[in-house]
Design a protein around this motif. Sequence first.
Motif, PDB file in Angstrom:
ATOM      1  N   HIS A  35       0.853  -1.192   0.000  1.00  0.00           N
ATOM      2  CA  HIS A  35       0.000   0.000   0.000  1.00  0.00           C
ATOM      3  C   HIS A  35       0.888   1.241   0.000  1.00  0.00           C
ATOM      4  CE1 HIS A  35      -3.365   2.625   0.890  1.00  0.00           C
ATOM      5  NE2 HIS A  35      -2.717   3.127   1.926  1.00  0.00           N
ATOM      6  N   GLY A  41      -1.200   6.286   5.253  1.00  0.00           N
ATOM      7  CA  GLY A  41      -0.904   4.983   5.828  1.00  0.00           C
ATOM      8  C   GLY A  41      -2.106   4.057   5.809  1.00  0.00           C
ATOM      9  N   TRP A  42      -1.859   2.819   6.158  1.00  0.00           N
ATOM     10  CA  TRP A  42      -2.898   1.781   6.148  1.00  0.00           C
ATOM     11  C   TRP A  42      -3.761   1.905   7.396  1.00  0.00           C
ATOM     12  CZ3 TRP A  42      -4.538  -1.644   2.600  1.00  0.00           C
ATOM     13  CH2 TRP A  42      -5.342  -2.686   3.014  1.00  0.00           C
ATOM     14  N   ARG A  79      -5.986  -5.465   9.593  1.00  0.00           N
ATOM     15  CA  ARG A  79      -4.757  -6.213   9.328  1.00  0.00           C
ATOM     16  C   ARG A  79      -4.944  -7.707   9.616  1.00  0.00           C
ATOM     17  NH1 ARG A  79       0.605  -2.673  10.543  1.00  0.00           N
ATOM     18  NH2 ARG A  79      -0.226  -0.625   9.978  1.00  0.00           N
ATOM     19  N   LEU A 128       2.132  -6.526   5.773  1.00  0.00           N
ATOM     20  CA  LEU A 128       1.843  -5.222   5.181  1.00  0.00           C
ATOM     21  C   LEU A 128       3.119  -4.433   4.910  1.00  0.00           C
ATOM     22  CD1 LEU A 128      -0.261  -3.010   4.403  1.00  0.00           C
ATOM     23  CD2 LEU A 128      -0.137  -2.255   6.792  1.00  0.00           C
ATOM     24  N   ASP A 164       3.652  -0.876   4.123  1.00  0.00           N
ATOM     25  CA  ASP A 164       2.996   0.429   4.087  1.00  0.00           C
ATOM     26  C   ASP A 164       3.985   1.458   3.556  1.00  0.00           C
ATOM     27  OD1 ASP A 164       1.009   2.249   4.396  1.00  0.00           O
ATOM     28  OD2 ASP A 164       0.831   2.053   6.569  1.00  0.00           O
ATOM     29  N   LYS A 190       4.382   5.317   4.364  1.00  0.00           N
ATOM     30  CA  LYS A 190       4.870   5.777   5.659  1.00  0.00           C
ATOM     31  C   LYS A 190       6.382   5.576   5.814  1.00  0.00           C
ATOM     32  CE  LYS A 190       2.326   7.036   8.360  1.00  0.00           C
ATOM     33  NZ  LYS A 190       1.791   8.396   8.585  1.00  0.00           N
TER      34      LYS A 190
END
Length: 309
Positions: free
Chosen positions: A97, A102-103, A107, A131, A133, A136
């Motif tokens: 992602h 951010g995600w 999760r 993940l 991310d 970030k």
Amino acid sequence: MLPEDLVKRIKWDKLRSKSGSFSDAKLTNRYSDVLFEVEIDDDLAFIYVLYEHKSEPEKWTLLQLLEYMVRIWRAYLRERGGKKVDRLPIILPVVLHHGQAGWTAARRFIEYFGSLEASLRPYVPNFAILLDDVGKVNPDDLLARPLTAEAKVVLLCLLLGRTPERLFEELPKWHEPLSEVWREQDGALVFSAVIVYMNQVARIPEEEITMALQHSLKLTPAEEIFFADEVLRQRALRKGLREGRREGRREGQQELLLKLLRQRFGELPTEATATIQAATLAELEDMGLRVLNAATLEDVLGKPAQKRK
């Protein structure tokens, strides 16, 4: 991204890509995917990477992911035909992602069910995602990742694609990986994709992106000309390939439609053949649908006759 103990158990020399996609065709604007086959200890396993295109996380990504994992398992069983299978291979689900915020979605799959009592938890699916991310990540940390130069450059564009001023500030620090990409056989293709991506996402003129890359590569004037020529050539090749595929589909639709019409209405007049040959792919597809119920050739080639009230 993987836990250190798991990394040691994976036989990376056995890693190979599996062809095909398991994501829904109608969701290609949301997801892309790739499946890898590996061995964990001596057991077959899969690493499934799902790349989420959108900058905002989709709430139900894990539900989509579960559907794709089931498809992978079913494909695994089909490949073995009638052979006896005692168990399914594990799938490590990786989600990439790149949204700046951010995600923020789930999760673990069990999060979709809210607060569950302990007595109910055994009856619902539960898995976690690995993940990445990217949105970030600090650019310096990204630069230090143990990745190929091409992967680093691609992730940098995902990280800073929507903030071009930051990207242009960072590019001079990336001389080494950029130069490594340029030395690769497909380097011009990678830079061509980067230029297109930045133009579409950040609306930056392609010439400006090209000049920024040339400056960061520290090219001589002659090398700058060669760089621009190679990138433009790759753009032309990709465009020609896309147009060739589109034209191939149109010709195939023409051939199919002509066969159907001859089967229904006999030999076709010259005007009808000319109309089909001049039609766009969308028009040909509409004609193909009208063949099923059309009473006359004119109903197929033109607008269907209006029904009387």
